[in-house]
Design a protein around this motif. Structure first.
Motif, PDB file in Angstrom:
ATOM      1  N   SER A  17       3.715  72.646  80.481  1.00  0.00           N
ATOM      2  CA  SER A  17       5.076  73.138  80.396  1.00  0.00           C
ATOM      3  C   SER A  17       5.125  74.234  79.334  1.00  0.00           C
ATOM      4  O   SER A  17       4.624  74.033  78.224  1.00  0.00           O
ATOM      5  N   PRO A  18       5.737  75.369  79.650  1.00  0.00           N
ATOM      6  CA  PRO A  18       5.736  76.477  78.688  1.00  0.00           C
ATOM      7  C   PRO A  18       6.519  76.195  77.406  1.00  0.00           C
ATOM      8  O   PRO A  18       6.273  76.822  76.382  1.00  0.00           O
ATOM      9  N   ASP A  19       7.443  75.244  77.423  1.00  0.00           N
ATOM     10  CA  ASP A  19       8.264  74.972  76.241  1.00  0.00           C
ATOM     11  C   ASP A  19       7.867  73.706  75.495  1.00  0.00           C
ATOM     12  O   ASP A  19       8.489  73.362  74.486  1.00  0.00           O
ATOM     13  N   PHE A  62       1.751  65.722  65.115  1.00  0.00           N
ATOM     14  CA  PHE A  62       1.673  65.801  66.556  1.00  0.00           C
ATOM     15  C   PHE A  62       0.870  67.031  66.951  1.00  0.00           C
ATOM     16  O   PHE A  62       0.974  68.079  66.313  1.00  0.00           O
ATOM     17  N   GLY A  63       0.075  66.887  68.004  1.00  0.00           N
ATOM     18  CA  GLY A  63      -0.744  67.997  68.461  1.00  0.00           C
ATOM     19  C   GLY A  63      -0.605  68.205  69.958  1.00  0.00           C
ATOM     20  O   GLY A  63      -0.252  67.284  70.701  1.00  0.00           O
ATOM     21  N   LEU A  64      -0.900  69.424  70.381  1.00  0.00           N
ATOM     22  CA  LEU A  64      -0.825  69.774  71.791  1.00  0.00           C
ATOM     23  C   LEU A  64      -1.996  70.685  72.109  1.00  0.00           C
ATOM     24  O   LEU A  64      -2.245  71.655  71.396  1.00  0.00           O
ATOM     25  N   ASN A 109      -3.705  72.958  84.347  1.00  0.00           N
ATOM     26  CA  ASN A 109      -2.309  72.563  84.550  1.00  0.00           C
ATOM     27  C   ASN A 109      -1.934  71.309  83.756  1.00  0.00           C
ATOM     28  O   ASN A 109      -0.839  70.784  83.920  1.00  0.00           O
ATOM     29  N   ILE A 110      -2.839  70.851  82.918  1.00  0.00           N
ATOM     30  CA  ILE A 110      -2.621  69.640  82.127  1.00  0.00           C
ATOM     31  C   ILE A 110      -2.699  69.967  80.639  1.00  0.00           C
ATOM     32  O   ILE A 110      -3.536  70.754  80.204  1.00  0.00           O
ATOM     33  N   MET A 111      -1.800  69.348  79.877  1.00  0.00           N
ATOM     34  CA  MET A 111      -1.825  69.460  78.421  1.00  0.00           C
ATOM     35  C   MET A 111      -2.031  68.072  77.840  1.00  0.00           C
ATOM     36  O   MET A 111      -1.624  67.069  78.438  1.00  0.00           O
TER      37      MET A 111
END
Length: 56
Positions: A16-18, A37-39, A47-49
């Protein structure tokens, strides 16, 4: 003094871009609670984060 970071939880979510905005706000709001928190993007699927919660 050595700093230890422990992974508490990891979950894969659809890209998701946001989503980074949510992670940024969590980090700013809860920085005094010894959590971070990390991403990251998944190495195998663009397509997965990967959202990770750490104890600091």
């Amino acid at each position: 003094m050595e700093s230890k970071i422990e992974v508490l939880s990891t979950v894969k979510v659809k890209k998701s871009p946001d989503l980074y905005k949510v992670v940024t706000e969590l980090n700013k709001t809860l920085k005094t609670k010894d959590v971070m928190f990390g991403l990251a993007l998944d190495d195998h699927d663009e397509n997965i984060m990967i959202f990770t919660i750490y104890k600091t």
